[in-house]
Design a protein around this motif. Structure first.
Motif, short mmCIF file in Angstrom:
data_model
loop_
_atom_site.label_atom_id
_atom_site.label_comp_id
_atom_site.label_asym_id
_atom_site.label_seq_id
_atom_site.Cartn_x
_atom_site.Cartn_y
_atom_site.Cartn_z
N HIS A 1 0.81 -1.22 0.00
CA HIS A 1 0.00 0.00 0.00
C HIS A 1 0.85 1.27 0.00
CE1 HIS A 1 1.02 -0.56 4.21
NE2 HIS A 1 0.64 0.68 4.45
N LEU A 2 2.14 1.16 0.32
CA LEU A 2 3.02 2.33 0.29
C LEU A 2 3.71 2.50 -1.07
CD1 LEU A 2 4.70 1.97 3.81
CD2 LEU A 2 2.82 3.48 3.15
N THR A 3 3.59 1.50 -1.92
CA THR A 3 4.22 1.55 -3.24
C THR A 3 3.34 2.31 -4.24
OG1 THR A 3 5.06 -0.68 -2.80
CG2 THR A 3 5.32 0.16 -5.04
N PHE A 4 2.07 1.94 -4.29
CA PHE A 4 1.19 2.39 -5.37
C PHE A 4 0.89 3.90 -5.41
CE2 PHE A 4 0.32 -2.19 -5.45
CZ PHE A 4 0.50 -2.42 -6.81
N PRO A 5 0.75 4.58 -4.27
CA PRO A 5 0.46 6.02 -4.36
C PRO A 5 1.47 6.78 -5.21
CG PRO A 5 0.05 5.26 -2.14
CD PRO A 5 0.67 4.11 -2.86
N PHE A 6 2.76 6.44 -5.08
CA PHE A 6 3.79 7.19 -5.81
C PHE A 6 3.96 6.69 -7.24
CE2 PHE A 6 4.58 7.45 -1.28
CZ PHE A 6 4.53 8.83 -1.12
N VAL A 7 3.67 5.42 -7.46
CA VAL A 7 3.66 4.90 -8.83
C VAL A 7 2.51 5.55 -9.60
CG1 VAL A 7 3.35 2.84 -10.24
CG2 VAL A 7 4.70 2.71 -8.15
N LEU A 8 1.37 5.68 -8.96
CA LEU A 8 0.21 6.32 -9.60
C LEU A 8 0.45 7.81 -9.81
CD1 LEU A 8 -2.54 4.43 -7.60
CD2 LEU A 8 -2.24 4.32 -10.09
N LYS A 9 1.14 8.44 -8.88
CA LYS A 9 1.50 9.85 -9.05
C LYS A 9 2.35 10.03 -10.31
CE LYS A 9 4.16 13.57 -6.86
NZ LYS A 9 4.95 13.96 -5.66
N SER A 10 3.33 9.16 -10.51
CA SER A 10 4.20 9.22 -11.69
C SER A 10 3.41 8.95 -12.96
CB SER A 10 5.35 8.22 -11.56
OG SER A 10 6.18 8.55 -10.47
N THR A 11 2.51 7.98 -12.91
CA THR A 11 1.69 7.63 -14.06
C THR A 11 0.83 8.82 -14.49
OG1 THR A 11 1.58 5.36 -13.26
CG2 THR A 11 -0.01 5.98 -14.95
#
Length: 671
Positions: A129-139
Motif C-alpha cells: 500500500h506504500l508503493t502504489f500512491p507514488f507509482v500512480l502519481k508518476s503515471t
C-alpha cells in the motif's frame, strides 16, 4: 546527543572516537535519529560515511532512511540511486523509499522503471500500500492512461483497493489523465463499502477533475449532492472554476460560502484565482480585505499576493507586503525569498531584488533562477553573468530554466556570440535538451541582430518542428529589419499553424506598411476582417499611491478620462518642441495624418503615463506594465517625457524593461 556532538565537531578527529553504543538496536536507532536531524547535505554525507565505516550499510532500516533523506535535498537524488544500487538485496521498504524519492523529485519515468524492476525482482518482492500512491502519481504526471489501468489491475489482484491512500491516488490518476468516466465509476463503487460514506478528499479529486476539463456543471452537480460540504471542497470547486476561467461563478460561490470566510486557504484560493486570470488588482484587493477581516495569511498567501504584485508592477503594494512579512514573524524561507526577489525584479527595482537575494541564508535553484531572470529582463547582462558564475561556484547545477534566463540576458544586451555559447554549453556540457522556448530565444537572438539568414538556417536545423512562437520570433525580426520577402515566408508558416491568430496578420500588415506597400496592407487587413480575426487589445497597469489601475487602448471609461486625454495632448505638444515626431509610418495610409496621430495617442501606456502625471508631483518614478511589445512611437514619447518631466519612467513590456531617464532608454534602442 554525545554522538551528534562528536560526529559534527572536528572532522579531522579519527573515526575510532565515534561513540559506539553497546546495544546494536539502540545504535541503529541513534543513527536513524542523526539522519533525521541532519540540516545540510554535508552533515548527511558525514553520517553516511560513519554508517559505512561501522558496517551498518547492510541494515535496511538505516539505508531506507538514508535514501529518503537524500531525496529531500535538491539535486542529490543521484546519491539515493547510488545507495540503492550498492545495497545487495533490497526489500519492499527500500524499493518504496526510492520510488517515492524519484516521484517526489519529478523523475517520473525512472520511478516507474524501478517499480517494474521491483515486480521482476528475483526475490519475489510484492508491492504494498506504500508503493502504489507514488507509482500512480508518476503515471498521472506522465499522462499514461494504459499504464494506469494496468496498475489498477495489480491493485485489485493484491486486494489493496480498500486502502484509502491507494484509492485516492487511483482516482486522482484517472482524473488527471482525462479518464473521468473511469474515475466516476470508481467513485460510485466506493459508496457500496461500509456505511456508504466517502472521504472529502475523494469528492475533491473528482470535482477538481471535472473543473479541469471545463465540465464545471458536472462539478457543481457533484458539489450539490455531497452530503457534507467541507471547506476543502468549497476551495477545490472555487479553484477549479478559476482554472476553467469561470471567474463570475467562482465569485458567486465565494459570496455564498459564509462558513469559509475565516479560512486562510479560502482567501488564498481567491487571491491566486484572480491573479491566475489576469485580475491582479482584484487579487491585491482580496489580500487587503483578508487583513481587514482579521484573517492571518500563511506562506502560500504571501507568495500568491507577491506574484500578483509582480505581474501588475505594483511596487508600493509589494513593499508593503514585504514590511508585513518582517513585522509579523514570517521567516524568509526559500519560497517567500524567491517571490520577493521576483516581485522586486519584475517591478523594475533590481537594487531591492539584489538586497533580498543577498540576505537569503539558503538559496535553491529557483531563487537563483528568479534573480538571473530579473537581471535579464532589466538589461543587466553583467549582473546576470555574475549570478550565474556564483551559482555554479556554490555547486548548484543549472537547469533549462536558468540557461533560458542567461541566454535571454545575452539577447537583451545584443550579445549574440555569448548567447550561442551558453546554448551550446547547455546541450553539450549539461546534456539538457532544448525546449521550444530555448529555440525561440536563439531565433530572436539572431533576428534582433539582423542576422535573418542565420536565424532561418537555425530554424531549419532544429530537432523538433518549429511552432508559432518560433516563426513569430523570425517574423518580428523581419518587420524590424524590413525584410519583406522573408516576412511573407514566415507569415505563411504562422498562418498555416494558427489561421485565426491575429499576430500573423497584424505583423504582416505592419511589414507592408513599413515598405509603403499600402495595397498589400489593405489586402491583409481585409482578409483578417473577413475571417473574423480580432487584434488583441493592448492594456497597461499602473500603481498610484498603492492603488492599481488598468487602461486599455483607446480607453475613455476612467472617471478622469477627460483630464487624462488633455494631459496627454499637453505632453505630446510639449514633446514636439523637443523634437518628437509621431511615428505614423505603420498606421494605415488611407486616413489623414491627424487621425493617425490620434490612433497612436490612444495606446494604453500613454494613457497610464498621463494618469500618473495628473495624480500628483510626488511620484519620483512612474512604473507601467504593458501586455504587448512597446511600439516605436510610445518608446519615443516616453524618452521625451522623461526629459521634460524630470521623472524616471519604467515600462515593462512583454519582452523586457525600458528604464527611461533624462531622454534616453536603458535598452539603447535595441529591443
Amino acid at each position: 546527543m554525545k554522538a551528534l556532538r562528536m560526529l559534527f565537531s572536528n572532522k579531522k578527529k579519527p573515526a575510532k572516537k565515534f561513540h559506539i553504543l553497546a546495544d546494536e538496536e539502540e545504535e541503529v536507532g541513534q543513527l536513524i535519529s542523526l539522519i533525521h536531524s541532519s540540516k545540510t547535505i554535508k552533515q548527511l554525507q558525514q553520517i553516511h560515511a560513519q554508517i559505512i565505516l561501522h558496517n551498518h550499510f547492510s541494515n535496511s532500516r538505516i539505508v531506507t532512511q538514508l535514501i529518503s533523506s537524500y531525496s529531500f535535498k535538491p539535486h542529490f537524488i543521484t546519491h539515493a540511486l547510488s545507495i540503492f544500487r550498492h545495497f545487495p538485496n533490497p526489500n519492499p521498504y527500500i524499493f518504496n523509499s526510492l520510488i517515492r524519492a524519484l516521484a517526489d523529485n519529478s523523475f517520473y519515468m525512472t520511478s516507474i522503471s524501478y517499480f517494474l524492476l521491483m515486480l521482476k525482482s528475483s526475490s519475489n518482492i510484492t508491492p504494498n500500500h506504500l508503493t502504489f500512491p507514488f507509482v500512480l502519481k508518476s503515471t498521472a504526471a506522465l499522462q499514461e492512461p494504459s499504464l494506469g489501468m494496468q496498475i489498477h489491475t495489480n491493485v485489485l489482484k493484491l486486494g489493496l483497493l480498500s486502502d484509502p491512500l491507494v484509492l485516492l491516488h487511483l482516482l486522482d490518476m484517472y482524473a488527471k489523465v482525462g479518464l473521468l468516466d473511469y474515475a466516476c465509476q470508481l467513485f460510485d463503487e466506493t459508496s457500496q463499502w461500509g456505511d456508504g460514506t466517502r472521504s472529502a478528499l475523494l469528492w475533491n479529486v473528482l470535482i477538481n477533475g471535472y473543473c479541469k476539463v471545463g465540465k464545471w456543471s458536472k462539478a457543481m452537480e457533484l458539489f450539490q449532492v455531497m452530503p457534507e460540504k467541507y471547506s476543502s471542497t468549497w476551495n477545490t470547486l472555487i479553484n477549479g472554476l478559476f482554472k476553467a476561467g469561470e471567474i463570475d461563478r467562482a465569485m458567486d460561490l465565494w459570496h455564498h460560502s459564509a462558513e469559509i470566510k475565516g479560512d486562510v486557504v479560502s482567501w488564498t484560493t481567491m487571491i491566486n484565482g484572480f491573479s491566475l486570470n489576469g485580475h491582479h488588482e482584484k487579487a491585491i484587493s482580496m489580500f487587503d480585505q483578508m487583513l481587514e477581516q482579521g484573517v492571518k495569511p500563511n506562506d502560500q498567501t504571501i507568495v500568491c499576493v507577491l506574484l500578483a504584485c509582480a505581474k501588475a508592477g505594483a511596487l508600493h503594494t509589494g513593499t508593503r507586503v514585504h514590511d508585513y512579512i518582517l513585522t509579523n514573524g514570517f521567516t524568509l524561507k526559500k519560497g517567500i525569498t524567491a517571490a520577493l526577489v521576483d516581485m522586486y525584479a519584475k517591478c523594475g527595482s533590481i537594487e531591492n531584488a539584489s538586497r533580498v537575494f543577498d540576505m537569503a541564508e539558503e538559496k535553491d535553484l529557483r531563487t537563483w533562477s528568479v534573480m538571473i531572470w530579473g537581471c535579464a529582463i532589466n538589461g543587466y547582462l553583467d549582473k546576470a553573468l555574475h549570478c550565474f558564475n556564483t551559482m555554479m561556484a556554490t555547486g548548484i547545477k543549472p537547469d533549462g530554466v536558468v540557461f533560458l534566463a542567461i541566454i535571454s540576458a545575452c539577447l537583451h544586451a545584443g550579445n549574440v556570440d555569448q548567447g550561442l555559447r551558453f546554448f551550446d554549453k547547455m546541450k553539450h556540457d549539461y546534456s539538457i535538451e532544448p525546449t521550444m522556448k530555448h529555440y525561440a530565444v536563439i531565433v530572436d537572438l539572431y533576428g534582433r541582430a539582423g542576422r535573418l539568414n542565420q536565424a532561418l538556417r537555425f530554424i531549419k536545423s532544429m530537432s523538433i518542428d518549429p511552432d508559432f512562437v518560433i516563426w513569430g520570433a523570425l517574423f518580428s525580426a523581419c518587420g524590424a529589419h524590413k525584410n519583406v520577402q522573408m516576412a511573407e515566408y514566415a507569415s505563411e508558416k504562422l498562418l498555416a499553424l494558427e489561421p485565426k491568430h491575429p499576430g500573423g496578420y497584424v505583423f504582416l500588415s505592419n511589414v507592408y506598411a513599413g515598405a509603403g506597400r499600402w495595397q498589400d496592407v489593405e489586402r491583409v487587413r481585409t482578409k483578417m476582417k473577413n475571417k473574423g480575426v480580432a487584434k488583441d487589445p493592448g492594456w497597461s497597469y499602473i500603481e498610484i499611491h498603492g492603488q492599481v489601475t488598468s487602461f486599455v487602448a483607446g480607453d475613455h471609461f476612467h472617471d478622469r478620462s477627460d483630464e487624462i486625454h488633455l494631459k496627454l495632448d499637453e505632453i505630446t505638444k510639449n514633446a514636439r518642441e523637443f523634437g518628437y515626431m509621431p511615428e505614423t509610418e505603420w498606421v494605415l495610409h488611407n486616413i489623414e495624418e491627424e487621425e493617425k496621430e490620434e490612433s497612436l495617442g490612444s495606446h494604453s501606456e500613454k494613457l497610464a503615463l498621463a494618469f500618473a502625471l495628473i495624480s500628483g508631483n510626488d511620484l519620483k518614478v512612474i512604473r507601467i506594465v504593458k501586455n504587448l511589445k512597446i511600439c516605436v512611437d510610445c518608446h519615443s514619447l516616453m524618452k521625451h517625457a522623461s526629459k521634460m518631466t524630470k521623472k524616471d519612467i519604467v515600462v515593462r513590456d512583454i519582452k523586457r524593461f525600458h528604464h527611461f531617464k533624462n531622454g534616453s532608454c536603458s535598452c539603447q534602442d535595441y529591443w
